[in-house]
Write a protein that holds these residues in place. Structure first.
Motif, short mmCIF file in Angstrom:
data_model
loop_
_atom_site.label_atom_id
_atom_site.label_comp_id
_atom_site.label_asym_id
_atom_site.label_seq_id
_atom_site.Cartn_x
_atom_site.Cartn_y
_atom_site.Cartn_z
N GLU A 1 17.50 -3.30 15.23
CA GLU A 1 16.42 -4.27 15.22
C GLU A 1 15.30 -3.55 15.30
N ARG A 2 15.44 -2.28 15.67
CA ARG A 2 14.19 -1.25 15.93
C ARG A 2 13.30 -1.09 14.88
N GLY A 3 11.96 -1.39 15.05
CA GLY A 3 10.86 -1.38 14.06
C GLY A 3 10.65 -2.56 13.26
N ILE A 4 11.67 -3.49 13.17
CA ILE A 4 11.25 -4.56 12.24
C ILE A 4 10.23 -5.45 12.86
N ASN A 5 10.09 -5.59 13.77
CA ASN A 5 9.02 -6.46 14.61
C ASN A 5 7.65 -5.74 14.64
N LEU A 6 7.79 -4.50 14.25
CA LEU A 6 6.67 -3.55 14.22
C LEU A 6 5.98 -4.15 12.98
N ILE A 7 7.00 -4.03 11.79
CA ILE A 7 6.12 -4.41 10.51
C ILE A 7 5.68 -5.41 10.46
N LYS A 8 6.46 -6.40 11.12
CA LYS A 8 5.88 -7.93 11.23
C LYS A 8 4.59 -7.89 11.80
N MET A 9 4.36 -7.18 12.86
CA MET A 9 3.08 -7.21 13.74
C MET A 9 1.93 -6.78 12.73
N PHE A 10 2.52 -5.52 12.01
CA PHE A 10 1.18 -5.09 11.11
C PHE A 10 0.99 -5.95 10.13
N ALA A 11 1.89 -6.77 9.70
CA ALA A 11 1.34 -7.84 8.56
C ALA A 11 0.72 -8.64 9.10
N ALA A 12 0.83 -9.04 10.49
CA ALA A 12 0.17 -9.84 10.83
C ALA A 12 -1.64 -9.34 11.26
N ILE A 13 -1.49 -8.17 11.69
CA ILE A 13 -2.86 -7.59 11.87
C ILE A 13 -3.39 -7.16 10.94
N ALA A 14 -3.07 -6.84 9.89
CA ALA A 14 -3.91 -6.34 8.57
C ALA A 14 -4.89 -7.43 8.21
N PRO A 15 -4.59 -8.72 8.05
CA PRO A 15 -5.54 -9.53 7.83
C PRO A 15 -6.59 -9.70 8.64
N LEU A 16 -6.11 -9.70 9.96
CA LEU A 16 -7.02 -9.89 11.27
C LEU A 16 -8.08 -8.85 11.26
N MET A 17 -7.69 -7.55 10.88
CA MET A 17 -8.55 -6.76 10.68
C MET A 17 -9.61 -6.69 9.58
N GLY A 18 -8.85 -7.10 8.59
CA GLY A 18 -9.97 -7.67 7.42
C GLY A 18 -10.99 -8.28 7.81
N LEU A 19 -10.45 -9.64 8.79
CA LEU A 19 -11.49 -10.46 9.26
C LEU A 19 -12.48 -9.57 10.24
N LEU A 20 -12.05 -8.92 10.92
CA LEU A 20 -12.92 -8.00 11.76
C LEU A 20 -14.05 -7.29 10.73
N GLY A 21 -13.66 -6.73 9.76
CA GLY A 21 -14.85 -6.18 8.75
C GLY A 21 -15.31 -7.27 7.93
N THR A 22 -14.93 -8.44 7.91
CA THR A 22 -15.98 -9.33 7.38
C THR A 22 -16.96 -9.62 8.35
#
Lengths: 174, 449
Positions: B350-371
């Motif tokens: 299971e190593r790393g799989i949750n990290l991908i999920k976290m990145f997928a969740a963070i990326a739109p949030l970062m976009g929101l930050l940029g907005t």
């Protein structure tokens, strides 16, 4: 034939007004329905044979109550479940992704609108209309794509759950 | 003391007496001088008076002369005014005569002048002038002429228009001096497509009619457009596809103002770069997981076919090894041992799989930050400069939108690859968790028979 040509033409003009993001929506929609049709086909055509085979094997066993028998039963159920649930997670992800792709279209459309504003000013709203239609149409398309998948994918999930429960019930401890 | 004062007084009296005597002598001399001078002054005055009197006679003569001159000029003025008026009348008569003589030719003069002016405007700006320079001078002279055009001039106009018409239907290659954007001049082989576009092996050219120079576009349009142009100029025969600008350069000029995808990307600034980093790391984790899980499931599959020889290089083999070591133990102990072994294996899968999920969740949030950052900058601009010029705000608004788009673009593939990897990991875990015990039970049954 003429009807098909007209249909193709209207699809083409739809994509022309909606922008390239519609291709991504179309790809996601296509993939989603491909996987769902495969699942329905598996449930209706392939799975019954596998199920009957498992039930036959179980009924043929003399020992169905020992620890070993329990583990073997679990293994068979697990294998059958894995076959049943294959790609289900991808289907659900695609359904969830469709509105996001639509949102992407909205944002790229708005970028287009502001690009026009930066170049031509706000004087002519007609110039901005292309960007606005590129912002709204993919959103709508994404929604429609997601909605078309939501119903069938949840039906599929329920069916698989039912099939699994039925299989568990059909392997009794004699 | 008294003596001293007396002495001083006596001295003072003596000195005064001496001075008075000397002054008396001087005054006498002065009186004599003044008297003498009065006599000489009077003689000078008399002389000057005589001079003035003689000059007065001269000036009178001069005045008389000037008066006579004025009279003569006034006479001349009268004569010339009359002459001018006569000439005006003659001129008007002559102009009338000229108009009568010209008849309908006057109209042709106007038409030919305006036609020459039109043709000059069109021909000097046309890209055909890049191939045949200096065609406009004759036309320009004609457009500004004040006399009726001669037959040769009319023929010149005819030929110029005919040349333009004929050349606009031709595709021709010729060598011309191209002034590059850095000011360096070079001779290039340029292909002219009618009077629409100039192309050379690096894309499209424009013709600057003010300087009479051929210049490359400030920015070539998108690669798929300029690629056809450079490909076209490399060909020598046959038919070839080419993007032609029917507006004679206006669309190409608009294209130069369009931003490329890379320019859009860089407008996301730091937030955009961070989102890219997230996407790249997420995809790298995905690749690593795919390789590890694929080889793991392949090894497990191989192990399933060969259950009797547990191989330590895969989780199922390690579970089988646990069984082999505890063959003699009872079922309950064996289950505990197996559970323990499975718990050891789970993190590796299971190593790393949750990290991908976290990145997928963070990326739109970062976009929101940029907005949000972009909107803050926009409102700062509004505070400073007001809302008058939308172009001032556009830069920050595009920061806001581009980061949102980048966030979504990064999130979409990450969500997809997460679902793929998660599915794969789930299947491996099922094999270990639910199916390994069954496999072991099957072996045990077989061995006990």
């Amino acid at each position: 034939m003429l009807f098909l040509i007209e249909l193709l033409d209207s699809v083409r003009s739809f994509i022309a007004t909606g922008g390239d993001v519609l291709y991504i929506v179309a790809f996601a929609l296509f993939l989603m329905w491909l996987l769902m049709i495969e699942r329905y086909w598996f449930l209706g055509g392939v799975y019954p044979k596998i199920r009957d085979g498992i039930i036959g094997n179980w009924d043929a066993r003399a020992d169905t109550t020992s620890w070993y028998a329990h583990r073997i039963r679990e293994q068979w159920i697990s294998e059958a479940t894995e076959l049943l649930e294959r790609n289900l997670i991808t289907i659900k992800t695609l359904v969830a992704m469709c509105p996001l792709i639509g949102l992407l279209g909205t944002v790229t459309g708005m970028i287009g609108v502001f690009e026009t504003m930066a170049q031509q000013g706000t004087g002519n709203p007609r110039l901005m209309a292309a960007g606005i239609s590129q912002a709204t149409i993919p959103t709508m398309a994404g929604m429609v794509a997601a909605l078309s998948g939501v119903f069938f994918s949840s039906r599929l999930e329920a069916k698989i759950k039912l099939a699994k429960a039925k299989l568990v019930d059909s392997l009794p401890h004699h | 003391m008294k003596n001293v004062i007396n002495f001083v007084l006596a001295a003072a009296v003596a000195t005064a007496t001496l001075a008075t005597t000397a002054q008396a002598n001087d005054l006498d001399a002065l009186l004599k001088d003044v008297k003498a001078n009065r006599i000489s002054q009077a003689s000078i005055d008399k002389k000057r008076e005589a001079e003035f009197l003689s000059e007065r006679a001269d000036k009178q003569a001069l005045l008389n002369k000037a008066k006579a001159q004025l009279k003569a000029e006034q006479d001349r003025n009268k004569r010339l005014t009359k002459e001018y008026a006569d000439n005006e009348i003659t001129l008007a008569q002559k102009e009338q005569e000229l108009d009568n003589a010209k008849g309908t030719l006057g109209e042709m003069f106007g038409v030919s002048r305006s036609a020459a002016a039109d043709a000059y405007g069109m021909i000097s700006a046309s890209i055909v002038s890049a191939q045949y320079p200096n065609r406009g001078e004759e036309l320009n002279r004609m457009a500004n002429a004040t006399e009726i055009p001669a037959l040769e001039d009319l023929e010149e106009l005819w030929i110029a228009l005919q040349t333009e018409m004929t050349e606009s239907g031709k595709v021709e290659a010729f060598d011309v001096e191209v002034v590059n954007l850095d000011g360096v001049k070079s001779t290039e082989n340029v292909t002219r497509i009618g009077n629409f576009n100039l192309v050379y092996n690096q894309g499209y050219l424009t013709y600057n009619d003010e300087l009479g120079q051929v210049q490359p576009l400030a920015k070539q349009p998108a690669g798929y457009i300029s690629g056809t142009a450079s490909g076209f100029s490399g060909e020598s025969s046959g038919y070839h596809a080419l993007y032609v600008d029917p507006s004679r350069g206006a669309i190409l000029a608009l294209e130069t103002r369009k931003r490329t995808i890379m320019e859009f990307y860089h407008q996301g600034k730091e937030v955009g770069y961070l989102i890219t980093v997230l996407l790249v790391i997420g995809l790298l984790i995905f690749l690593e997981r795919m390789l590890v899980l694929s080889s793991m499931s392949a090894k497990i599959k191989a192990q399933t076919k060969d259950l009797s020889n547990p191989n330590e290089n895969n989780p199922l083999g390690r579970l089988l090894a646990v069984y082999q070591e505890n063959k003699s133990a009872d079922a309950e102990t064996l289950e505990l041992k197996l559970d323990e072994a499975i718990l050891r294996e789970t993190p590796k899968v299971e190593r790393g799989i949750n990290l991908i999920k976290m990145f997928a969740a963070i990326a739109p949030l970062m976009g929101l930050l940029g907005t949000v950052i972009g909107m803050i900058l926009t409102f700062q601009t509004i505070t400073l400069y007001g809302t008058g010029d939308p172009k001032l705000m556009a830069g920050n608004i595009s920061l806001a939108l581009v980061t949102t788009a980048l966030g979504l673009i990064a999130a979409l593939p990450l969500i997809l690859v997460h679902s793929i990897v998660a599915g794969k990991a789930k299947s491996v875990l099922h094999k270990l968790d639910e199916q390994s015990a069954g496999l072991i039970a099957a072996i045990a049954e077989k061995e006990s028979k």
